[in-house]
Design an enzyme around this catalytic site. Sequence first.
Site, PDB file in Angstrom:
ATOM      1  N   ASP A 190      -5.027   0.772  -4.211  1.00  0.00           N
ATOM      2  CA  ASP A 190      -4.832  -0.458  -3.453  1.00  0.00           C
ATOM      3  C   ASP A 190      -4.411  -1.594  -4.390  1.00  0.00           C
ATOM      4  O   ASP A 190      -5.060  -1.840  -5.418  1.00  0.00           O
ATOM      5  CB  ASP A 190      -6.147  -0.817  -2.744  1.00  0.00           C
ATOM      6  CG  ASP A 190      -5.975  -1.876  -1.683  1.00  0.00           C
ATOM      7  OD1 ASP A 190      -5.247  -1.614  -0.715  1.00  0.00           O
ATOM      8  OD2 ASP A 190      -6.573  -2.956  -1.821  1.00  0.00           O
TER       9      ASP A 190
ATOM     10  N   GLU B  78       0.078   1.458  -3.947  1.00  0.00           N
ATOM     11  CA  GLU B  78       0.300   0.644  -2.752  1.00  0.00           C
ATOM     12  C   GLU B  78       0.741  -0.734  -3.253  1.00  0.00           C
ATOM     13  O   GLU B  78      -0.045  -1.656  -3.377  1.00  0.00           O
ATOM     14  CB  GLU B  78      -0.985   0.539  -1.911  1.00  0.00           C
ATOM     15  CG  GLU B  78      -0.785  -0.171  -0.586  1.00  0.00           C
ATOM     16  CD  GLU B  78      -1.494  -1.522  -0.506  1.00  0.00           C
ATOM     17  OE1 GLU B  78      -1.490  -2.121   0.583  1.00  0.00           O
ATOM     18  OE2 GLU B  78      -2.043  -1.991  -1.527  1.00  0.00           O
TER      19      GLU B  78
ATOM     20  N   ASP C 112     -14.513 -11.592   2.068  1.00  0.00           N
ATOM     21  CA  ASP C 112     -15.455 -10.487   1.863  1.00  0.00           C
ATOM     22  C   ASP C 112     -15.119  -9.658   0.635  1.00  0.00           C
ATOM     23  O   ASP C 112     -15.765  -8.632   0.379  1.00  0.00           O
ATOM     24  CB  ASP C 112     -15.486  -9.583   3.101  1.00  0.00           C
ATOM     25  CG  ASP C 112     -14.103  -9.072   3.510  1.00  0.00           C
ATOM     26  OD1 ASP C 112     -13.102  -9.687   3.105  1.00  0.00           O
ATOM     27  OD2 ASP C 112     -14.028  -8.061   4.241  1.00  0.00           O
TER      28      ASP C 112
ATOM     29  N   LYS D 223     -16.236  -9.231   7.663  1.00  0.00           N
ATOM     30  CA  LYS D 223     -15.274  -9.597   8.701  1.00  0.00           C
ATOM     31  C   LYS D 223     -15.602  -8.873  10.008  1.00  0.00           C
ATOM     32  O   LYS D 223     -15.996  -7.704  10.022  1.00  0.00           O
ATOM     33  CB  LYS D 223     -13.854  -9.253   8.256  1.00  0.00           C
ATOM     34  CG  LYS D 223     -13.371 -10.057   7.043  1.00  0.00           C
ATOM     35  CD  LYS D 223     -13.233 -11.536   7.387  1.00  0.00           C
ATOM     36  CE  LYS D 223     -12.590 -12.317   6.243  1.00  0.00           C
ATOM     37  NZ  LYS D 223     -11.153 -12.071   6.093  1.00  0.00           N
TER      38      LYS D 223
END
Length: 659
Positions: free
Chosen positions: A376, A405, A341, A246
Amino acid sequence: MNVTPVVECGRIPAKAIPGEDLVVGATVFREGHDLVGVSAVLYDPEGLEVQRVRMHPVGIGLDRWGGLLRPESTGNWSFAVEGWADVYGTWHHNAEVKIAACVDVELMLAEGTALFTAAAAGRSAEDAAVFTAAANTLADSGLPVEDRFAAGSSDAVLAVLEKEPIRDLVTSSERFPLLVERERAGRGSWYEFFPRSEGAVLDPTTREWTSGTFRTAARSLERVAGMGFDVIYLPPVHPIGTTHRKGPNNTLVAGPLDPGSPWAIGASEGGHDAIHPDLGTFEDFDAFVDTARELNLEVAIDLALQASPDHPWVSSHPEWFTTRVDGSIAYAENPPKKYQDIYPLNFDNDYTGLSEEILRIVLMWIGHGVKIFRVDNPHTKPLKFWEWLIKSVNDKHPDVIFLAEAFTRPAVMHALGMAGFQQSYTYFTWRNTRKELEEYFTEVSSETAAFFRPNFFVNTPDILTEFLQYGGPGAFKIRAALASTASPLWGVYAGYELYEHVARPGAEEYIDNEKFEYKQRDFAAAEAEGRSLAPYITRLNEIRRSHPALGDLQNLTVHSSTDEATIVYSKHKQLRPGDPSSRDTLIIVVNTDPHSARECTVSLDLAGLHLDPQDFNEDGTYWVDDLISGQSWRWGEHNYVRLDAHIEPAHILSVRRNS
């Protein structure tokens, strides 16, 4: 009945940290009209009783009881609740009523004499003397009845009963598990920065960047520690893939010099067990960790279980990903967001192989001094995996902490806490109004506190709320004051102290997002020119360290105000149980409207402030000291407040004690 805190009928231990007051509750009753006593009992990891406290009624006529236990070290503790016949309380109540009505006066005094005589047996000499003196006075017919009866409730008698009540017909609940983890699992201030931006240099001629490194980022640690933070959190530090990389602002096409998102993990240089070559080597990382440790900072790194198309796993273990019917590997999506990605992991095809590889990676980073992992998107992986992984790690390294998270559904967030996550991100980020905040603070401090530890991050690289986008500097103060005082855990992503607030059009994300490019910030110049919130953040963290009441989760009491935008809550802690002089009580008043000044009357539940008679002035007021402004006022039950969001939107008031 209904003993708390008990998670999943005791299958999962409730959570605590050393020195934290654990709120214990139970419904306890017996047949008839005799009074009941209730105790909470704490057992250490060896199963030995170390604390017993008298519980007190909660509400009126509900048969609900509450009390506080305080474990002092880590380990697998347990607790129980005991109900018993309150022989003294029953006698005293009956005697008080009958003596006042001149009914069975001598009989009631004789029963009191017999009660104290029997209770003196088996007590220490000092306590036995107190009970014997009471029995003798009760039996002395030469004294006035009032004096005889008063001897049965003297200060000396009540002190002995508080320490060791007279109990009969004792029954106990089962022992319920309590996992006490190290302090940083439940208390701490987090700061996040991208190491590649710390020390990054932009060539003004070529417009090419030179990445920051662990060595340059280490120079920023003193700034972070100077603001009073305890944890420095780093996004992924691994090699970044080039396929579908990105570009700036999440564009689909990256230039040859665009660094890409750190969450697109894996390239020819390696995967989760490698370091991006631009950041340095493992030796450099170890030096970074050492520097942080010298500054009393712990390093947390991101555990992002996903891969770029260039990750070594894609070729060595294609079964760890999801293959679509056209033969391509599915990339990550969170509609309308697409992450071309990033390949998500699929545990279904080789659960054991993938799990063991992740455990290997976590243990490897622990070997490099990492004791905290920010995970994550944990809600996109199997719950049984997290339960296994965290237990496997904590069995060997009980001081390792995992932060979830997990901005997802409440049941899933709570289940992750039950699975072992020590902390979690929360909905605080989107709770802005007084009503929303009152409800959420009550939920996380009482309803879910046994298994869910909330970390109140004010912003993240992914989240720039409308409140911060349009609220001006006052909004940043408001959110920092709320986060740092309502939860023992709070966090800040770099740039917050510079009031960064410009969003990418149509998104709740920063423009020129640091996830996709380098960011150069001059923190020192901003502070020198008065454009920085750093001094305010520093003061908040100083207050947190100086006031233990802010270090507990379950001690929050919501009060009321006449203004719909002004929230009021307090936090109280008695530092040394049994010592009234060691009390720490804070009253926090915040104007949640960042656009205006608000004035109102604040009404306080004085019982929630645990005031003693000596704390009051002659006019019935007591002193409060504002820890932000340095001003002091005489307050009472009802108090006028004016808070201007453009000047100072919050009072953090310390109740002055005269004892």
